[in-house]
Design an enzyme around this catalytic site. Sequence first.
Site, PDB file in Angstrom:
ATOM      1  N   ASP A  98      -0.878   1.292  -4.812  1.00 36.31           N
ATOM      2  CA  ASP A  98      -1.881   0.127  -5.133  1.00 36.31           C
ATOM      3  C   ASP A  98      -3.292   0.865  -5.275  1.00 36.31           C
ATOM      4  O   ASP A  98      -4.198   0.297  -5.560  1.00 36.31           O
ATOM      5  CB  ASP A  98      -1.951  -0.872  -4.271  1.00 36.31           C
ATOM      6  CG  ASP A  98      -2.474  -0.464  -2.864  1.00 36.31           C
ATOM      7  OD1 ASP A  98      -2.262   0.344  -2.334  1.00 36.31           O
ATOM      8  OD2 ASP A  98      -3.085  -1.369  -2.381  1.00 36.31           O
ATOM      9  N   ASP A 104      -2.153   6.354  -3.990  1.00 33.12           N
ATOM     10  CA  ASP A 104      -0.972   5.493  -3.604  1.00 33.12           C
ATOM     11  C   ASP A 104      -0.629   4.419  -4.425  1.00 33.12           C
ATOM     12  O   ASP A 104      -1.249   4.126  -5.428  1.00 33.12           O
ATOM     13  CB  ASP A 104      -1.104   5.162  -2.025  1.00 33.12           C
ATOM     14  CG  ASP A 104      -2.210   3.929  -2.095  1.00 33.12           C
ATOM     15  OD1 ASP A 104      -2.955   3.999  -2.893  1.00 33.12           O
ATOM     16  OD2 ASP A 104      -2.254   3.302  -0.985  1.00 33.12           O
ATOM     17  N   ASP A 162      -5.611   2.361  -3.707  1.00 36.81           N
ATOM     18  CA  ASP A 162      -6.963   2.324  -2.963  1.00 36.81           C
ATOM     19  C   ASP A 162      -7.023   3.375  -1.746  1.00 36.81           C
ATOM     20  O   ASP A 162      -7.861   3.576  -1.237  1.00 36.81           O
ATOM     21  CB  ASP A 162      -6.846   0.801  -2.130  1.00 36.81           C
ATOM     22  CG  ASP A 162      -5.617   0.781  -0.941  1.00 36.81           C
ATOM     23  OD1 ASP A 162      -4.876   1.756  -1.024  1.00 36.81           O
ATOM     24  OD2 ASP A 162      -5.477  -0.175  -0.383  1.00 36.81           O
ATOM     25  N   SER A 181       0.739  -1.059  -0.036  1.00 42.05           N
ATOM     26  CA  SER A 181       0.048   0.190  -0.013  1.00 42.05           C
ATOM     27  C   SER A 181       0.892   1.323  -0.037  1.00 42.05           C
ATOM     28  O   SER A 181       1.685   1.567  -1.001  1.00 42.05           O
ATOM     29  CB  SER A 181      -0.978   0.099   0.872  1.00 42.05           C
ATOM     30  OG  SER A 181      -1.825   0.863   1.113  1.00 42.05           O
TER      31      SER A 181
END
Length: 579
Positions: free
Chosen positions: A306, A304, A308, A152
């Site tokens: 990834d 960010d 999400d 993340s």
Amino acid sequence: MNNKIDKEIKDRIQQWLGAEYDNDTVAKVQNLVDSNEETELIDAFYKELAFGTGGLRGVMGVGSNRINKYTIGKATQGLANYLKSQFPDQEVKVAVGYDCRNNSQQLGHLVADVFSANGLHVYLFKELRPTPMLSFAVRHFGCQGGVMLTASHNPKEYNGYKAYWNDGGQLVAPHDKNVIDEVNAIRSVTAIKFERDHTKITLVDEDFDTRYIEETKKLSIHPEAVSAQKDLKIIFSPIHGTGIIVPKMLSAWGFTNVQVVEEQMTPDGNFPTVVYPNPEEEEAMTMAKQKGQKLDADVVMATDPDADRVGLAVKNRKGEIQLLNGNQIGSLLIYYVLSSKKAKGELRDSDFIVKTIVTSNLMTDIGSSFGVKHYDTLTGFKFIGEVMTKLEEKENYLVGGEESYGFLVGDLVRDKDAVNACAFIAEMAAYFKTQGKTVFEVLLELYENYGFYQEKLISLTKKGKAGAEEIKQMMADLRANPPQSLGGIKVKEIRDYSTSVAHVLADGTKTSIDLPKSDVLQFITDDGDVISARPSGTEPKIKFYCSVKEDLASRDAYEQVLAKLEDKVKRIMADIVKD
């Protein structure tokens, strides 16, 4: 080997020096031993990686407490064993995705190898894609599980492993603990099946993007506003991550004036232009913000690695590009969705919104004003997804979010979705613009109508075994000697989520908290301020949250009230944050 290293750690080190590990791994461990790297050896071997609020997450390297082929392989073998036990009479299918981080692609393929070697059918993304697309894939392909390789928003030395169940949500109880039991039952890496069965792997190519985008577009509330404001000035940055799909989503929705931060458009696990690839950090959005200011943008967004989480900056009353926090973004999205659906006559008694316990109560106030019920969950979007799944076919999820910049409109996936959120933020800005309002002006309206909420988060980083013990002691001290006042304001109630007990101090009344147990403390003052303390489930940090509130008589008083609230937050935090 140093005598300061206890026997349990030494035993783990000796195991990793055994013949079952590859030569490269053994050489790296031996080098740490020969160099007497005591701290690194302790941190790398003092425990096994465990599932937190975001699955497995850790520094890449050799060791039982590191992200590497063996810890990832062991987790996957355990998950494969558990999935086969839970779905014994059917072909088990899993989706596997990965982001831009160093080693994510290799680890993603390794996960696919292990799953396929165990007879599971794998839908493996051919290229890096956002985490929410993995959740969408689990649901779309009818999978029983899934895995996303990502850390993340963590620093570049990290990687991680998010495990998903058949609803498209991350593992929650009892599955998370049951998988850990399966993983811990693996005593030797020789029990891990690493040999890929190519007949069990289906590659998911870019055509899948179209399905995801089309399904997301169906959730649009005001397409006519997008048509009217199609040239809305949007600046976007993926911060070197998988958010590179966002411009494609915005274009599909009808936005024609999307400009990107070119220096941050190439996926790169080293994140060369930022200190931390986290839109929660002001520094990470500097380049996007500067471009937005230069081009007089209506909306500036960054995701960010990834994709999400999404950060947002908009024009304030002075025409300056101002960053909003996660509580403000989530509150605006909730207001936009609920007010729009009410205007269209589409609100239903079964509708609900969700937030986490450390997220602003402004969201709750907005929901209540529209007669929409709300649910609070523990920190971590997986708990929001759990509520969505439990209430599926009984109630209707509309929108939810958490202060850490994670949001989701509609129930297409079971995880926070920054690609979805970017589209809705842009649509929201377009809709408000058709009404002659900026996003910031609407935020001030919310403060006038519901109260001016001001929040602050302070995170203390405590790395390694010593850091973990320090964080544990800090929480123990807060429980043993809880503050009686904060910022000069008397504490009225203490909520300890580890015991599920809320304690009113004045009369000693105790009531139960109807949530799973978690290492979180909350202090509620006589003024209604909410101060929370919790160890992070994904980083070596302890986090302190503060939310205060004051009436805002008019937007002209904004600066004055803001200064007053910021001073109050400062005083409160000085009393509870002891570094």
